[in-house]
Write a protein that holds these residues in place. Structure first.
Motif, PDB file in Angstrom:
ATOM      1  N   GLY A   1       0.817  -1.213   0.000  1.00  0.00           N
ATOM      2  CA  GLY A   1       0.000   0.000   0.000  1.00  0.00           C
ATOM      3  C   GLY A   1       0.847   1.257   0.000  1.00  0.00           C
ATOM      4  O   GLY A   1       0.533   2.241  -0.695  1.00  0.00           O
ATOM      5  N   ILE A   2       1.938   1.236   0.775  1.00  0.00           N
ATOM      6  CA  ILE A   2       2.834   2.393   0.827  1.00  0.00           C
ATOM      7  C   ILE A   2       3.523   2.586  -0.521  1.00  0.00           C
ATOM      8  O   ILE A   2       3.669   3.718  -1.007  1.00  0.00           O
ATOM      9  CB  ILE A   2       3.858   2.211   1.963  1.00  0.00           C
ATOM     10  CG1 ILE A   2       3.156   2.289   3.326  1.00  0.00           C
ATOM     11  CG2 ILE A   2       4.964   3.270   1.879  1.00  0.00           C
ATOM     12  CD1 ILE A   2       4.036   1.972   4.509  1.00  0.00           C
ATOM     13  N   LEU A   3       3.935   1.486  -1.163  1.00  0.00           N
ATOM     14  CA  LEU A   3       4.524   1.579  -2.500  1.00  0.00           C
ATOM     15  C   LEU A   3       3.519   2.149  -3.494  1.00  0.00           C
ATOM     16  O   LEU A   3       3.865   2.987  -4.342  1.00  0.00           O
ATOM     17  CB  LEU A   3       4.977   0.192  -2.974  1.00  0.00           C
ATOM     18  CG  LEU A   3       6.378  -0.266  -2.581  1.00  0.00           C
ATOM     19  CD1 LEU A   3       6.594  -1.698  -3.034  1.00  0.00           C
ATOM     20  CD2 LEU A   3       7.431   0.653  -3.186  1.00  0.00           C
ATOM     21  N   LEU A   4       2.268   1.718  -3.372  1.00  0.00           N
ATOM     22  CA  LEU A   4       1.219   2.203  -4.273  1.00  0.00           C
ATOM     23  C   LEU A   4       1.003   3.701  -4.101  1.00  0.00           C
ATOM     24  O   LEU A   4       0.798   4.430  -5.073  1.00  0.00           O
ATOM     25  CB  LEU A   4      -0.080   1.437  -3.996  1.00  0.00           C
ATOM     26  CG  LEU A   4      -1.198   1.591  -5.037  1.00  0.00           C
ATOM     27  CD1 LEU A   4      -0.756   1.027  -6.384  1.00  0.00           C
ATOM     28  CD2 LEU A   4      -2.459   0.898  -4.560  1.00  0.00           C
ATOM     29  N   ALA A   5       1.068   4.175  -2.855  1.00  0.00           N
ATOM     30  CA  ALA A   5       0.925   5.610  -2.592  1.00  0.00           C
ATOM     31  C   ALA A   5       2.081   6.395  -3.207  1.00  0.00           C
ATOM     32  O   ALA A   5       1.888   7.489  -3.755  1.00  0.00           O
ATOM     33  CB  ALA A   5       0.859   5.854  -1.091  1.00  0.00           C
ATOM     34  N   LEU A   6       3.287   5.850  -3.129  1.00  0.00           N
ATOM     35  CA  LEU A   6       4.452   6.513  -3.706  1.00  0.00           C
ATOM     36  C   LEU A   6       4.344   6.579  -5.225  1.00  0.00           C
ATOM     37  O   LEU A   6       4.829   7.529  -5.853  1.00  0.00           O
ATOM     38  CB  LEU A   6       5.726   5.761  -3.295  1.00  0.00           C
ATOM     39  CG  LEU A   6       7.070   6.344  -3.742  1.00  0.00           C
ATOM     40  CD1 LEU A   6       7.254   7.759  -3.207  1.00  0.00           C
ATOM     41  CD2 LEU A   6       8.212   5.450  -3.276  1.00  0.00           C
ATOM     42  N   CYS A   7       3.687   5.591  -5.821  1.00  0.00           N
ATOM     43  CA  CYS A   7       3.562   5.526  -7.282  1.00  0.00           C
ATOM     44  C   CYS A   7       2.353   6.285  -7.827  1.00  0.00           C
ATOM     45  O   CYS A   7       2.245   6.469  -9.053  1.00  0.00           O
ATOM     46  CB  CYS A   7       3.452   4.066  -7.732  1.00  0.00           C
ATOM     47  SG  CYS A   7       4.932   3.087  -7.459  1.00  0.00           S
ATOM     48  N   THR A   8       1.444   6.702  -6.962  1.00  0.00           N
ATOM     49  CA  THR A   8       0.213   7.344  -7.432  1.00  0.00           C
ATOM     50  C   THR A   8      -0.080   8.679  -6.756  1.00  0.00           C
ATOM     51  O   THR A   8      -0.901   9.453  -7.251  1.00  0.00           O
ATOM     52  CB  THR A   8      -0.998   6.426  -7.193  1.00  0.00           C
ATOM     53  OG1 THR A   8      -1.097   6.132  -5.787  1.00  0.00           O
ATOM     54  CG2 THR A   8      -0.870   5.138  -7.979  1.00  0.00           C
ATOM     55  N   GLY A   9       0.537   8.955  -5.598  1.00  0.00           N
ATOM     56  CA  GLY A   9       0.315  10.220  -4.898  1.00  0.00           C
ATOM     57  C   GLY A   9      -1.007  10.295  -4.154  1.00  0.00           C
ATOM     58  O   GLY A   9      -1.457  11.398  -3.820  1.00  0.00           O
ATOM     59  N   ILE A  10      -1.667   9.164  -3.866  1.00  0.00           N
ATOM     60  CA  ILE A  10      -2.954   9.238  -3.175  1.00  0.00           C
ATOM     61  C   ILE A  10      -2.753   9.612  -1.707  1.00  0.00           C
ATOM     62  O   ILE A  10      -1.698   9.384  -1.120  1.00  0.00           O
ATOM     63  CB  ILE A  10      -3.742   7.912  -3.281  1.00  0.00           C
ATOM     64  CG1 ILE A  10      -3.020   6.760  -2.580  1.00  0.00           C
ATOM     65  CG2 ILE A  10      -4.012   7.561  -4.719  1.00  0.00           C
ATOM     66  CD1 ILE A  10      -3.804   5.467  -2.606  1.00  0.00           C
ATOM     67  N   ARG A  11      -3.783  10.203  -1.128  1.00  0.00           N
ATOM     68  CA  ARG A  11      -3.740  10.653   0.259  1.00  0.00           C
ATOM     69  C   ARG A  11      -3.876   9.464   1.219  1.00  0.00           C
ATOM     70  O   ARG A  11      -4.393   8.414   0.845  1.00  0.00           O
ATOM     71  CB  ARG A  11      -4.848  11.670   0.528  1.00  0.00           C
ATOM     72  CG  ARG A  11      -4.801  12.905  -0.362  1.00  0.00           C
ATOM     73  CD  ARG A  11      -5.958  13.839  -0.048  1.00  0.00           C
ATOM     74  NE  ARG A  11      -5.933  15.072  -0.838  1.00  0.00           N
ATOM     75  CZ  ARG A  11      -6.620  15.262  -1.957  1.00  0.00           C
ATOM     76  NH1 ARG A  11      -7.404  14.286  -2.419  1.00  0.00           N
ATOM     77  NH2 ARG A  11      -6.550  16.404  -2.617  1.00  0.00           N
TER      78      ARG A  11
ATOM     79  N   THR B   1       6.734  13.596  -3.073  1.00  0.00           N
ATOM     80  CA  THR B   1       7.763  12.957  -3.887  1.00  0.00           C
ATOM     81  C   THR B   1       7.202  12.552  -5.241  1.00  0.00           C
ATOM     82  O   THR B   1       7.837  12.774  -6.285  1.00  0.00           O
ATOM     83  CB  THR B   1       8.327  11.726  -3.155  1.00  0.00           C
ATOM     84  OG1 THR B   1       8.886  12.137  -1.894  1.00  0.00           O
ATOM     85  CG2 THR B   1       9.401  11.045  -3.976  1.00  0.00           C
ATOM     86  N   PHE B   2       6.013  11.968  -5.244  1.00  0.00           N
ATOM     87  CA  PHE B   2       5.368  11.593  -6.510  1.00  0.00           C
ATOM     88  C   PHE B   2       5.201  12.813  -7.418  1.00  0.00           C
ATOM     89  O   PHE B   2       5.532  12.773  -8.601  1.00  0.00           O
ATOM     90  CB  PHE B   2       4.004  10.942  -6.240  1.00  0.00           C
ATOM     91  CG  PHE B   2       3.161  10.790  -7.471  1.00  0.00           C
ATOM     92  CD1 PHE B   2       3.411   9.757  -8.368  1.00  0.00           C
ATOM     93  CD2 PHE B   2       2.144  11.686  -7.759  1.00  0.00           C
ATOM     94  CE1 PHE B   2       2.649   9.619  -9.531  1.00  0.00           C
ATOM     95  CE2 PHE B   2       1.383  11.562  -8.911  1.00  0.00           C
ATOM     96  CZ  PHE B   2       1.632  10.524  -9.800  1.00  0.00           C
ATOM     97  N   ALA B   3       4.679  13.905  -6.861  1.00  0.00           N
ATOM     98  CA  ALA B   3       4.444  15.117  -7.654  1.00  0.00           C
ATOM     99  C   ALA B   3       5.749  15.687  -8.187  1.00  0.00           C
ATOM    100  O   ALA B   3       5.830  16.126  -9.345  1.00  0.00           O
ATOM    101  CB  ALA B   3       3.710  16.160  -6.812  1.00  0.00           C
ATOM    102  N   THR B   4       6.788  15.666  -7.359  1.00  0.00           N
ATOM    103  CA  THR B   4       8.089  16.205  -7.774  1.00  0.00           C
ATOM    104  C   THR B   4       8.700  15.379  -8.900  1.00  0.00           C
ATOM    105  O   THR B   4       9.194  15.922  -9.890  1.00  0.00           O
ATOM    106  CB  THR B   4       9.052  16.249  -6.574  1.00  0.00           C
ATOM    107  OG1 THR B   4       8.484  17.073  -5.558  1.00  0.00           O
ATOM    108  CG2 THR B   4      10.401  16.805  -6.979  1.00  0.00           C
ATOM    109  N   ARG B   5       8.664  14.031  -8.742  1.00  0.00           N
ATOM    110  CA  ARG B   5       9.197  13.171  -9.809  1.00  0.00           C
ATOM    111  C   ARG B   5       8.431  13.379 -11.113  1.00  0.00           C
ATOM    112  O   ARG B   5       9.014  13.357 -12.208  1.00  0.00           O
ATOM    113  CB  ARG B   5       9.094  11.695  -9.391  1.00  0.00           C
ATOM    114  CG  ARG B   5       9.965  11.289  -8.234  1.00  0.00           C
ATOM    115  CD  ARG B   5      11.461  11.280  -8.575  1.00  0.00           C
ATOM    116  NE  ARG B   5      12.093  12.460  -8.029  1.00  0.00           N
ATOM    117  CZ  ARG B   5      12.539  12.568  -6.776  1.00  0.00           C
ATOM    118  NH1 ARG B   5      12.412  11.563  -5.930  1.00  0.00           N
ATOM    119  NH2 ARG B   5      13.110  13.676  -6.367  1.00  0.00           N
ATOM    120  N   ALA B   6       7.112  13.576 -11.008  1.00  0.00           N
ATOM    121  CA  ALA B   6       6.285  13.774 -12.201  1.00  0.00           C
ATOM    122  C   ALA B   6       6.720  15.034 -12.953  1.00  0.00           C
ATOM    123  O   ALA B   6       6.830  15.033 -14.181  1.00  0.00           O
ATOM    124  CB  ALA B   6       4.813  13.865 -11.806  1.00  0.00           C
ATOM    125  N   VAL B   7       6.974  16.110 -12.218  1.00  0.00           N
ATOM    126  CA  VAL B   7       7.410  17.355 -12.847  1.00  0.00           C
ATOM    127  C   VAL B   7       8.800  17.185 -13.459  1.00  0.00           C
ATOM    128  O   VAL B   7       9.085  17.672 -14.555  1.00  0.00           O
ATOM    129  CB  VAL B   7       7.400  18.506 -11.823  1.00  0.00           C
ATOM    130  CG1 VAL B   7       8.056  19.754 -12.398  1.00  0.00           C
ATOM    131  CG2 VAL B   7       5.972  18.817 -11.407  1.00  0.00           C
TER     132      VAL B   7
END
Length: 371
Positions: free
Chosen positions: A196-206, A320-326
């Motif tokens: 679940g934590i990996l999924l959050a890192l890969c998707t940015g969900i709250r 982190t997800f948002a930063t990597r995306a940019v």
């Protein structure tokens, strides 16, 4: 206050005169109260009441204005049917904990900008609240003042609220090395929580969205996740409450938070590996029992400490997800919708933090300008 007069000036600017109306059965003195715009007015009203009591005549009647606490409760009542339960609970907590204790006994017609400044100073320096917390309290107060003005048309004073300045706080973002180290640690002994934590890192969900996520909303075929619920622990406001808080699963933060998030092939592969037989199971547990946010936060702290990461909170994964995306050139409008933001401005201002590596890459582009 003059000795023996029981007349003093209140915080809302009015004068209050107290007089004895007699004694209760216990012998305790029973007081009456008179109010006036000046010391003399309050004193004269109290003298008239004393004279009426001494002569056995009825007490002079005067319409007592509602105290501010009455308008606070009226505003809350009006809001209850218009906002989400979680929002209403936040409002009521602010009103009951901060506004009514300090301003509830004041007459709103005596409100001044100076009184508001005193209230703000108490929040900042006596209660030692953070500027963001003070700002949130003042937003609620502003709403109550507008409500009060609508009930006192033509007589409610003009009051200015001087909001404190909120400094921009740099959010924690995992570096690429930290991110790789953390992913490697989680993959070594993969269970539903680590997944679940990996999924959050890969998707940015709250965090609340992850805690409420069930497998029926995860499609490995379409490689997408539907966010339709959030889970949070809220203060219990029911009359027959036995506990101070309770778990509530309901709609997400806003309309834009209800969304479909596409997954990368890596994330979809993790889902195919971890998917249980029951589609009703929660992603974080693999069973029909949910995991609440504070337990997940505890697990995350345990995992990050184990692999030598400091200052990491669950929202760090979202940043982190948002930063990597940019950094990889993600189209901002799409990123904003994936994160569930109401506007692109929120995405840019609050969640996208340019890394030092990206800044260096951009500075290298200045070579073409001869600099």
């Amino acid at each position: 206050m003059a000795k023996g007069e029981n007349i003093f000036r209140r915080r809302d600017g009015r004068w209050e005169a107290r007089y004895s109306k007699g004694r209760e059965l216990s012998g305790k003195i029973k007081y009456g109260y008179c109010y006036g715009k000046t010391y003399r007015e309050a004193k004269e009203k109290a003298e008239k009441c004393k004279a009426a009591l001494a002569s056995g005549n009825p007490l002079p009647t005067s319409r007592t204005p509602n105290l501010f606490s009455a308008y606070c409760m009226g505003w809350l009542y009006a809001k209850k049917s218009k906002v989400k339960e979680s929002t209403y609970i936040k409002y009521s907590t602010v009103v009951e904990k901060h506004i009514i204790p300090k301003l509830g006994d004041c007459c709103p017609l005596g409100f001044t900008t100076e009184l508001m400044d005193d209230f703000i100073r108490e929040l900042q320096f006596e209660d030692e609240l953070a500027p963001k917390t003070v700002h949130d309290i003042l937003v609620v107060l502003h709403g109550i003042l507008k409500f009060t003005a609508s009930k006192c048309k033509g007589v409610f004073p003009t009051v200015e609220i001087n909001y404190p300045k909120i400094g921009k706080k740099e959010m924690r973002v995992l570096s690429r090395e930290e991110q790789a180290r953390f992913i490697s640690y989680l993959q070594k002994d993969l269970d539903p929580c680590r997944f679940g934590i990996l999924l959050a890192l890969c998707t940015g969900i709250r965090i609340g969205e992850l805690c409420a996520l069930r497998w029926e909303y995860v499609s490995t075929r379409d490689k997408a996740i539907k966010i339709v619920e959030t889970l949070q622990r809220l203060r219990d406001t029911s009359a027959s409450q036995n506990a101070r808080t309770r778990i509530v699963i309901g709609p997400p933060k806003s309309d834009t938070s209800v969304r479909t998030i596409p997954m990368t092939e890596y994330a979809a592969g993790l889902c195919r590996h971890m998917k249980p037989q029951s589609s009703a199971a929660y992603v974080l547990t693999g069973t029909d029992a949910f995991m609440e946010p504070r337990v997940l936060q505890y697990r995350l702290e345990k995992y990050t400490q184990a692999c030598g990461l400091e200052g990491v909170h669950f929202h760090t994964l979202r940043h982190t997800f948002a930063t990597r995306a940019v950094e990889v050139g993600f189209e901002i409008k799409s990123l904003s919708e994936i994160l569930g933001h109401a506007s692109v401005t929120i995405t840019l201002d609050r969640y996208v933090h340019s890394s030092l590596e990206l800044k260096r890459d951009n500075m290298q582009k200045m070579n073409a300008a001869g600099m």
